[in-house]
Design an enzyme around this catalytic site. Structure first.
Site, PDB file in Angstrom:
ATOM      1  N   ALA A 115      50.714  44.362  39.008  1.00 15.56           N
ATOM      2  CA  ALA A 115      51.464  44.037  40.216  1.00 15.56           C
ATOM      3  C   ALA A 115      52.857  43.517  39.878  1.00 15.56           C
ATOM      4  O   ALA A 115      53.827  43.809  40.587  1.00 15.56           O
ATOM      5  CB  ALA A 115      50.700  42.998  41.045  1.00 15.56           C
ATOM      6  N   ARG A 116      52.975  42.776  38.788  1.00  9.87           N
ATOM      7  CA  ARG A 116      54.282  42.229  38.414  1.00  9.87           C
ATOM      8  C   ARG A 116      55.299  43.352  38.189  1.00  9.87           C
ATOM      9  O   ARG A 116      56.416  43.309  38.712  1.00  9.87           O
ATOM     10  CB  ARG A 116      54.156  41.379  37.150  1.00  9.87           C
ATOM     11  CG  ARG A 116      55.483  40.839  36.644  1.00  9.87           C
ATOM     12  CD  ARG A 116      55.310  40.029  35.371  1.00  9.87           C
ATOM     13  NE  ARG A 116      54.506  38.840  35.603  1.00  9.87           N
ATOM     14  CZ  ARG A 116      54.194  37.957  34.662  1.00  9.87           C
ATOM     15  NH1 ARG A 116      54.625  38.147  33.414  1.00  9.87           N
ATOM     16  NH2 ARG A 116      53.461  36.899  34.940  1.00  9.87           N
ATOM     17  N   THR A 117      54.901  44.372  37.431  1.00  9.24           N
ATOM     18  CA  THR A 117      55.811  45.489  37.186  1.00  9.24           C
ATOM     19  C   THR A 117      56.040  46.289  38.459  1.00  9.24           C
ATOM     20  O   THR A 117      57.157  46.745  38.730  1.00  9.24           O
ATOM     21  CB  THR A 117      55.256  46.395  36.078  1.00  9.24           C
ATOM     22  OG1 THR A 117      55.036  45.616  34.894  1.00  9.24           O
ATOM     23  CG2 THR A 117      56.211  47.524  35.763  1.00  9.24           C
ATOM     24  N   GLY A 118      54.984  46.474  39.246  1.00  6.89           N
ATOM     25  CA  GLY A 118      55.135  47.205  40.501  1.00  6.89           C
ATOM     26  C   GLY A 118      56.102  46.529  41.458  1.00  6.89           C
ATOM     27  O   GLY A 118      56.905  47.200  42.117  1.00  6.89           O
TER      28      GLY A 118
ATOM     29  N   CYS B  22      41.361  48.263  37.382  1.00 10.93           N
ATOM     30  CA  CYS B  22      42.044  47.664  38.526  1.00 10.93           C
ATOM     31  C   CYS B  22      41.089  47.465  39.697  1.00 10.93           C
ATOM     32  O   CYS B  22      41.335  46.624  40.564  1.00 10.93           O
ATOM     33  CB  CYS B  22      43.247  48.508  38.946  1.00 10.93           C
ATOM     34  SG  CYS B  22      42.856  50.239  39.235  1.00 10.93           S
TER      35      CYS B  22
ATOM     36  N   GLU C  32      50.454  52.220  42.160  1.00  7.41           N
ATOM     37  CA  GLU C  32      49.029  51.902  42.119  1.00  7.41           C
ATOM     38  C   GLU C  32      48.896  50.714  41.188  1.00  7.41           C
ATOM     39  O   GLU C  32      49.043  50.830  39.979  1.00  7.41           O
ATOM     40  CB  GLU C  32      48.237  53.109  41.610  1.00  7.41           C
ATOM     41  CG  GLU C  32      46.737  53.028  41.934  1.00  7.41           C
ATOM     42  CD  GLU C  32      45.959  52.168  40.956  1.00  7.41           C
ATOM     43  OE1 GLU C  32      45.665  50.996  41.309  1.00  7.41           O
ATOM     44  OE2 GLU C  32      45.661  52.634  39.869  1.00  7.41           O
TER      45      GLU C  32
END
Length: 470
Positions: A208-211, A263, A229
């Protein structure tokens, strides 16, 4: 350039692969140069080429499975299922492309055609994860190629050998030069790639951090497609059931398959107070029996190590942090082999923690929360910014309907694991789990865009009202 990338086997520490970081701009340029020819090729011809890739992976399946196990540490039986998913993805993607992006005629006026077709975006970056280093990027690459896009694929820096194997397979079956390009490197290389203005979009699977960082980067670029995703803090609710053993098996599989590095893995067990003692006792009993060993061991292990020592250290510290903030350990997490990233499953009751962290613990940690009524269970399940996968174990059909209607997740199961979603269904979530662009069967949706055309073979036009007399 000196070697700056090294991939080691988690189970043994042996060096598996070495390489150098690539040139992101050059990779995009190659993909851009190849795009017009690939996009203008008939789709049946593109599919024919990609089927040759599937056949090559099928015939080399044992070799690829062994490489996956060596580079990720997952048991060989699990790597074989991943290779099988890679092969099956081609037929599934062909079917999805025909169903989700069809060419068809629309109602129109006489002497005119109204047509719906779909076009590829252009050059797409695919950013792959380490937990399924073949299956998950393949799930972006194949639909994108069928649609007529060209690809720059950056595998995870933790699993570059598997990424290289996939691209080599495409090269060996005669995919035109530049249609798929591999870009090795770490986060800086990834940032260089996504900043290249020659990209038409980014297809991402990861944290989630990179997303979130990608979402911010592309916030002012609505012309570029972004499919995210991301992870999950997934709940599994255990409610009224007589079959405690089967319930516990589903919970253990949901939480600890792939050493918890999925995930869609269950991070939170929400259990009715009257069922608590029986369920928790059985979950711990089964977890204590799990074989944790290197990928090729006999008897076959249930799970191997996590991806590296840094990850194992972080998970151990997270378990200790839960304990220090009020969590009550049910099964302590341990490091059974010094210097290697093997972990035993950790189970901890966090019911009385004043503030439970809403983060993705990407590993074999299961947090247990005790509740007294079903509405409280649903509220607890939704008490997260994530929304990928969830499951109800036990309960009635009416309770499942209630849960399905009120659950905030892209996958909602009943008496099934939270993991193991079908490739013939969409896969994605809401909140910090995705941006409403699910992958798997629905990947076709973000790999092409619809174009509507009004067409007439003969030029004829008139203005029937609003003109002055000549």
């Amino acid at each position: 350039m000196l070697t700056d990338l090294i991939s080691t086997e988690p189970a043994t520490g042996a060096t598996l692969w070495t390489g150098t970081s690539g040139d992101a701009d050059a990779a995009v340029d190659r993909a851009r140069e190849a795009w017009p020819g690939w996009a203008s090729m008939a789709v049946v011809k593109r599919i024919e080429i990609i089927r040759r890739y599937a056949n090559r992976i099928r015939t080399q399946g044992d070799e690829l499975a062994e490489l996956i196990s060596r580079e990720t540490g997952k048991p060989i039986w699990e790597s074989r299922t991943e290779v099988d998913s890679v092969v099956k993805k081609i037929d599934i993607s062909v079917k999805a492309f025909a169903e989700r992006t069809p060419q068809r005629q629309l109602p129109s006026q006489p002497n005119m055609r109204a047509a719906l077709r779909h076009k590829p975006h252009g050059v797409l970056a695919v950013l792959g994860p380490y937990n399924f280093p073949a299956h998950l990027p393949n799930g972006h690459i194949v639909p994108a190629l069928i649609a007529g896009n060209t690809i720059v694929f950056k595998p995870s820096e933790k699993t570059p050998a598997v990424g290289q194997y996939l691209v080599d397979a495409f090269t060996k079956i005669g995919l035109p030069t530049g249609v798929i390009n591999i870009l090795h490197g770490g986060p800086e290389t990834g940032m260089k790639l996504t900043a290249n203005d020659g990209l038409d979009g980014v297809l991402f699977t990861g944290s989630a951090r990179t997303g979130i960082a990608l979402n911010r980067q592309f916030a002012s670029r609505p012309e570029k497609i972004l499919a995210l995703e991301m992870g999950g803090n997934n709940p599994i609710i255990a409610w009224d059931t007589q079959d405690i053993h089967s319930a516990a098996i589903l919970i253990v599989q949901s939480a600890f398959l792939t050493a918890g590095q999925r995930c869609s893995a269950a991070s939170r067990l929400i259990v009715r107070d009257t069922l608590y003692d029986g369920i928790v006792r059985e979950v711990k009993r089964i977890a204590d029996r799990l074989i944790i060993d290197e990928p090729f061991a006999s008897p076959a292990p249930f799970m191997g190590p996590v991806i590296d020592n840094e990850t194992a250290d972080g998970l151990t510290e997270s378990f200790l942090a839960l304990m220090s903030h009020g969590g009550k350990p049910i099964k302590h997490m341990a490091r059974p082999i010094d210097g290697r990233p093997f972990l035993t499953p950790g189970i901890i009751d966090v019911t009385d923690m004043p503030e439970r962290p809403d983060i993705e613990l990407f590993g074999p940690i299961l947090q247990v929360i005790r509740v007294s009524d079903f509405e409280e269970a649903i509220a607890e399940a939704n008490n997260t910014r994530y929304g990928l996968s969830s499951a109800l174990i036990g309960g009635t059909a009416q309770q499942y309907d209630q849960y399905w209607s009120n659950s905030r997740a892209g996958i909602v199961n009943w008496n099934k694991m939270t993991v193991g979603a079908s490739s013939e269904a969409p896969f994605g979530g809401i909140g910090l789990s995705g941006n409403h662009r699910p992958s798997a069967y629905y990947a076709a949706d973000y790999c092409a865009y619809p174009v509507v055309s009004l067409e007439a073979e003969h030029l004829k036009a008139s203005i029937g009202i609003g003109l002055k007399d000549e």
